[in-house]
Write a protein that holds these residues in place. Structure first.
Motif, mmCIF file in Angstrom:
data_model
loop_
_atom_site.group_PDB
_atom_site.id
_atom_site.type_symbol
_atom_site.label_atom_id
_atom_site.label_comp_id
_atom_site.label_asym_id
_atom_site.label_seq_id
_atom_site.Cartn_x
_atom_site.Cartn_y
_atom_site.Cartn_z
ATOM 1 N N LYS A 217 0.924 -4.059 3.579
ATOM 2 C CA LYS A 217 -0.328 -3.603 4.174
ATOM 3 C C LYS A 217 -0.759 -4.476 5.342
ATOM 4 N N GLU B 120 0.840 -1.187 0.000
ATOM 5 C CA GLU B 120 0.000 0.000 0.000
ATOM 6 C C GLU B 120 0.876 1.239 0.000
ATOM 7 N N TYR C 246 5.967 2.592 -0.498
ATOM 8 C CA TYR C 246 5.123 1.404 -0.556
ATOM 9 C C TYR C 246 5.611 0.443 0.530
#
Length: 711
Positions: A241, A218, A238
């Motif tokens: 997640k 994410e 990034y």
């Protein structure tokens, strides 16, 4: 190294769940008798145990792995201890711990190279576990060279392979003495249960799709710590997640509960006010005094807590401490309340943190020895607990709560303490519509009483960059799989998180890296300090082959004193003071890492350490100066702690043909260096003022490390 040796000892002890003294057996009779186990140990290791005291235990464990634990101890003439475990079914030796005193003095250069030790380790492994050893490969770890550098043993680990896949928990580990190649520690762990069939595994592409949907990257805000003396910086990155949980290669399910290898009190109360003193105050002291004037009192902090949490009248404040802040974090009041019932059966502890400047209620942790009101059906549902949690957060942290969102997680480790009888919720920070998972409001509600038993605020006052240049999520996945290994491995899985005695081996797809931090603008993988992460590869010098100093240079590399940072060493170039300081300081470093420099100049840390250890003085610092024989002699003799003698030059007679060329301040240093063979005289010449090359310096340092003498 002490930690690794301790690890071998602990692993040996953990083989068993209970012990029965030798001669008193459990219901299952061992196939190998105690006498046979002793014969196996003594024959395999050629042990002469005359004069040793002997003890034994029979150890059983719930997985059916049973061993004879044999121990020989001798105190005179020297203390020696030998501990060996023998499998009571197969007669195989599964662990060895062999302690003998470390003899001083010794050369810092081991008698045997790592390559020679590896060959010996392979011979030992073949002798001890021949059939199993055939199924292993050497596992190179990042810490292996680091531990070897600071110890008197070489450490090797061989991991079990099945159909070309690592069985990560099953290993054969050995430690060999660097100067004798005798075995010091050996440990083998090997599961007997059948392994999942590789042929039934889903494809790599399918696993990647599952990774994207169930684990996932994410776009988020993370923090980098590029300088230990400044506050962290927010970066757009990034990240993973939903944690880094492997994927079952057979079922495609996400696997949790995994095992993978990879301050002083400042009391502020009770002090009467005093009139101003005539003693001068330094600017730094005045700064502290100014900060203290901003702090709320202990009583004010206690009242803030009581605005949100009700306390029983029998619960009394027992301890209060004011801790200073750092890196743009305010000082905090730490308050602790305690209640003990008259019969001593009920104990309740509550601790809280209150920001001493902003008056913010930062954290709460509560412990009740009674645990639950009663076992059975819960009195509060998860939805009711969530409502209670949000009502509290809205009251105590309205601004922060308005910028957060609930992040469901199966693992709150590192965020909240583990509460078996509570509902835990984690509300992560959101800035510019982008999550910042490492900043959050976390809370736990007791499922029987509805009470708040834990609450924590982790929220930095920091600026966030605009998210206008990020690469796409598809590009991020492409970059991830191109730069980080994602493949199959056999690993432990614990079906019951509360029972770690019961485990199973799963075939799983997993990322090699524990954490992922990818620059969302460039796509580069980052280290914690924001620098680009480089592949774990060892650079080799391409310009030392055939040079007279080749062996010395390679020796320094193997010892971790010289770490190649590019492809060339330039052995014929002049040795500069800064590079010599770096080498000698590296040769002296013990187990603990040297503190990082407070500046961007990489040499500053080395000079700070060199001056602290009195290798050079502040006045002698001249980074780009070209070194001579007498310069390196002075630095090395000081490194050997002989500087106090060398400074008394009149104590020494320099019988060299070129003694007149030795500067008076260097006389003692040159004589000591020559007598010890560090800079040996050649035809009675020591050439004190001759400049030295980088290759010369490597040879001189190796000779110094071979000196078997120290104060």
């Amino acid at each position: 190294m002490k930690k690794m040796i301790a690890l071998f000892t602990i692993l040996t002890l953990l083989i068993g769940v209970f012990q029965i003294p030798g001669g008193v057996l459990a219901e299952e009779k061992p196939q190998i008798t105690l006498k046979q186990a002793i014969e196996v140990a003594k024959t395999t290791l050629s042990l002469n145990t005359e004069g040793f005291e002997f003890n034994s235990s029979y150890i059983e464990n719930q997985n059916g792995f049973n061993t004879w634990s044999l121990s020989w101890n001798k105190i005179k003439p020297v203390n020696e201890n030998i501990n060996i475990s023998v499998d009571s079914k197969s007669g195989e030796i599964v662990s060895i711990g062999w302690y003998v005193p470390y003899e001083q003095p010794k050369s810092r250069i081991p008698k045997y190279t790592k390559a020679e030790a590896l060959k010996a380790a392979q011979e030992w492994a073949t002798k001890l576990q021949g059939e199993k050893f055939k199924l292993t490969k050497l596992r190179e770890t990042q810490n292996q060279d680091y531990y070897s550098k600071f110890s008197d043993v070489y450490a090797f680990e061989f991991v079990r392979m099945q159909d070309g896949i690592e069985v990560t928990p099953n290993t054969i580990m050995l430690q060999l003495d660097k100067n004798t190649l005798k075995i010091r520690n050996f440990y083998m762990t090997w599961d007997t249960q059948s392994l999942p069939d590789k042929a039934k595994a889903i494809s790599l592409d399918k696993a990647k799709d599952l990774f994207k949907s169930k684990v996932g990257l994410e776009l988020s805000y993370s923090f980098i710590y590029d300088n230990p003396n400044t506050e962290p910086k927010a970066v757009l990155a990034y990240t993973l997640k939903n944690g880094n949980n492997p994927i079952d290669a057979i079922s495609g399910d996400i696997l949790t509960n995994m095992y993978r290898m990879y301050a002083g009190d400042m009391g502020m109360g009770g002090m009467a006010e005093k009139t101003a003193s005539a003693v001068p105050v330094t600017p730094q002291e005045q700064s502290v005094l100014d900060d203290n004037s901003k702090y709320i009192t202990k009583e004010a902090a206690e009242q803030i807590f009581k605005q949100y949490i009700k306390l029983d009248e029998n619960t009394k404040l027992e301890r209060s401490n004011l801790y200073p802040g750092y890196q743009n974090v305010n000082a905090t009041w730490n308050l602790e309340w305690k209640y003990i019932s008259a019969d001593g059966k009920l104990v309740k502890n509550i601790s809280a943190q209150i920001d001493a400047v902003t008056k913010e209620f930062k954290s709460l942790y509560s412990y009740n020895s009674n645990g639950n009101i009663e076992q059975g059906n819960t009195a509060v549902t998860k939805e009711q607990a969530k409502k209670l949690a949000e009502e509290f957060l809205l009251k105590v942290q309205p601004d922060k709560f308005s910028k957060s969102q609930l992040r469901e997680s199966t693992n709150m480790n590192g965020i909240m303490p583990a509460y078996q009888n509570g509902y835990s919720f984690n509300y992560i920070r959101v800035e510019n519509g982008i999550p910042c998972p490492t900043n959050s409001l976390s809370i736990t509600i007791n499922e029987y009483t509805g009470e708040i038993i834990a609450y924590n605020t982790n929220w930095l006052n920091i600026t966030f960059p605009a998210p206008d240049k990020a690469i796409t999520l598809d590009k991020a996945y492409e970059t991830l799989f191109n730069n980080v290994k994602f493949g199959m491995e056999y690993t432990y899985h614990y079906p019951n998180a509360n029972d770690y005695e019961k485990k199973e081996i799963k075939l799983a797809y997993a990322l090699e890296n524990r954490t992922i931090l990818m620059d969302a603008n460039s796509g580069n993988m980052l280290n914690y300090d924001g620098t680009p992460a480089k592949p774990a590869e060892k650079l080799l010098y391409t310009d030392i082959k055939g040079n007279k100093a080749e062996d010395a240079i390679n020796t320094l590399i193997e010892m971790g004193i010289l770490v190649p940072e590019n492809a060339t060493f330039a052995p014929e170039s002049n040795m500069l003071q800064k590079d010599l300081v770096k080498l000698i300081v590296n040769s002296l470093q013990d187990y603990y890492q040297m503190p990082l420099a407070k500046t961007e100049n990489q040499y500053d840390s080395y000079y700070t350490e060199a001056i602290r250890r009195k290798l050079i003085s502040e006045n002698e610092k001249n980074p780009d100066a070209i070194m001579t024989n007498q310069d390196i002699a002075k630095m090395i003799v000081r490194a050997m702690n002989y500087g106090v003698l060398a400074e008394r030059g009149n104590m020494f007679t320099a019988n060299f043909k070129d003694a007149s060329k030795i500067a008076p301040a260097y006389k003692g240093y040159m004589v000591i260096a020559a007598e010890l063979g560090i800079i040996p005289a050649v035809n009675s010449y020591v050439y004190p003022t001759n400049t030295i090359t980088r290759g010369d310096a490597a040879e001189i340092i190796v000779r110094y490390l071979k000196c078997e003498t120290s104060l």
